[in-house]
Every structure is written in C-alpha cells, then in structure tokens.
Scaffold this active site. Structure first.
Site, PDB file in Angstrom:
ATOM      1  CG  ASN A  25      22.999 -79.874   0.347  1.00 17.68           C
ATOM      2  OD1 ASN A  25      22.843 -78.728   0.982  1.00 17.68           O
ATOM      3  ND2 ASN A  25      23.359 -80.848   0.869  1.00 17.68           N
TER       4      ASN A  25
ATOM      5  CG  HIS B 141      16.864 -73.983  -0.568  1.00 19.43           C
ATOM      6  ND1 HIS B 141      17.740 -74.056   0.629  1.00 19.43           N
ATOM      7  CD2 HIS B 141      15.754 -73.736   0.114  1.00 19.43           C
ATOM      8  CE1 HIS B 141      17.161 -73.853   1.423  1.00 19.43           C
ATOM      9  NE2 HIS B 141      16.109 -73.424   1.509  1.00 19.43           N
TER      10      HIS B 141
END
Length: 189
Positions: A49, A66
C-alpha cells in the site's frame, strides 16, 4: 501518462492525497504497530500500500514496497541543481534551474520496486518464523513472491483475507476475515 500530461496526473494524485489524508488507520494497522512496540525486533511490516496508513498507525520501520503517495521525488535523475534549490511551486513543482519535475514517490506500472525496500522485504521473508499475508489478492509480483520465499525458508504462512487469494495454496492456514477484525485479537499477546 505523467510525461504526456503532468498537470492532469499531478491533479489526480493531489485529489488522492486529499482523500487519503481524511482516512484514519484501522484496528488492523494499529494492532500491528502496537505489537511491534510491545515486542521490539519481532515484527517486520511489509506493505504494497502507498497510503502511509501503517506509518501513521505507528509502524515506524514499515517497508513500503510501492512507495508512499505523500512523498515526492524527482521524475528524472536529479542534477545537483535539483537538490540545491527549492522546487518552484506549480502542478507539478519543478526545479527552477533545469525544469525537472517532482512526481509522487510511488511505483508506476513498468517500474522496478525500490531495490533497498525489496531486499529488506526478502531478507525478512527469509528470516521469519511466521508470515501473515494480510488483505492482498496475491496477484502482484514480486511482492506476492515473498510468501513463497518465507515458506521455502521454513516459515509458517497464514493468509488473512475475506476472500480466496492466489496465495492460499502456499499458506498453512487461511483465515477468512478482515484485517481490522482478525488482527487485534490475534496480536493481543
């Protein structure tokens, strides 16, 4: 898309940032952070997330595979001028000397994961005794491959998700529940 229309993409991310800022970490995020505080060195949080909710809940060492949507980085490799001058305001902000644009510090399609974050996540997967795979479909690699790494290195793998996932076959146990309901009692000790 960012290179073709940076203003439009920047505006979309600004809107997403505003939406995320209005959201609070849930009981699952908080229970992971509380467990880590009570048991230093026993838990590594690795997340796909980009929302920063683990960090806002108190997971100070969370590995964000990410990136983090609340942070920016230079679009192109920064020249010395980029770090020496404050970015010019705008949508998106840019280096006042060379014109390099700031972009959200998230991994876009076709980009590699940050090498340090991926290496730290792989090391945690290799060293752990237990891997909780929480709230993911198990479709996005290389992150989904971490469960395979953990299992190969002898860890028990537990999938926590309300629906079936692509990682269920790797798991020793699947708990069909939402993180906010399952993690607080699971990590209470």
């Amino acid at each position: 898309a960012f290179r073709a229309d940076p203003q439009r993409v920047w505006a979309w991310y600004r809107h997403r940032r505003e939406q995320i800022a209005a959201i609070e970490p849930n009981a699952g995020h908080r229970s992971l952070a509380d467990y880590a505080r009570r048991h230093p060195g026993r838990l590594t949080v690795v997340t796909q997330n980009v929302d920063g909710l683990h960090q806002r809940a108190g997971s100070v060492d969370a590995i964000a595979l990410h990136g983090n949507i609340a942070q920016d980085r230079w679009l192109d490799r920064p020249r010395p001028c980029c770090d020496a001058h404050a970015p010019e305001p705008g949508e998106p902000p840019r280096c006042p000397v060379c014109g390099n644009l700031l972009r959200p510090d998230v991994v876009w399609f076709g980009e590699m994961l940050p090498p340090r974050a991926l290496a730290a996540a792989e090391q945690a997967a290799e060293a752990g005794d237990l891997m909780l795979v929480v709230g993911t479909s198990g479709l996005v690699y290389p992150a989904a491959g971490l469960a395979h790494v953990a299992r190969r290195h002898g860890a028990m793998v537990v999938v926590i998700n309300p629906s079936a996932t692509e990682l269920d076959a790797v798991a020793h146990l699947c708990l069909r529940a939402r993180a906010a309901q399952c993690l607080p009692p699971l990590l209470a000790g």
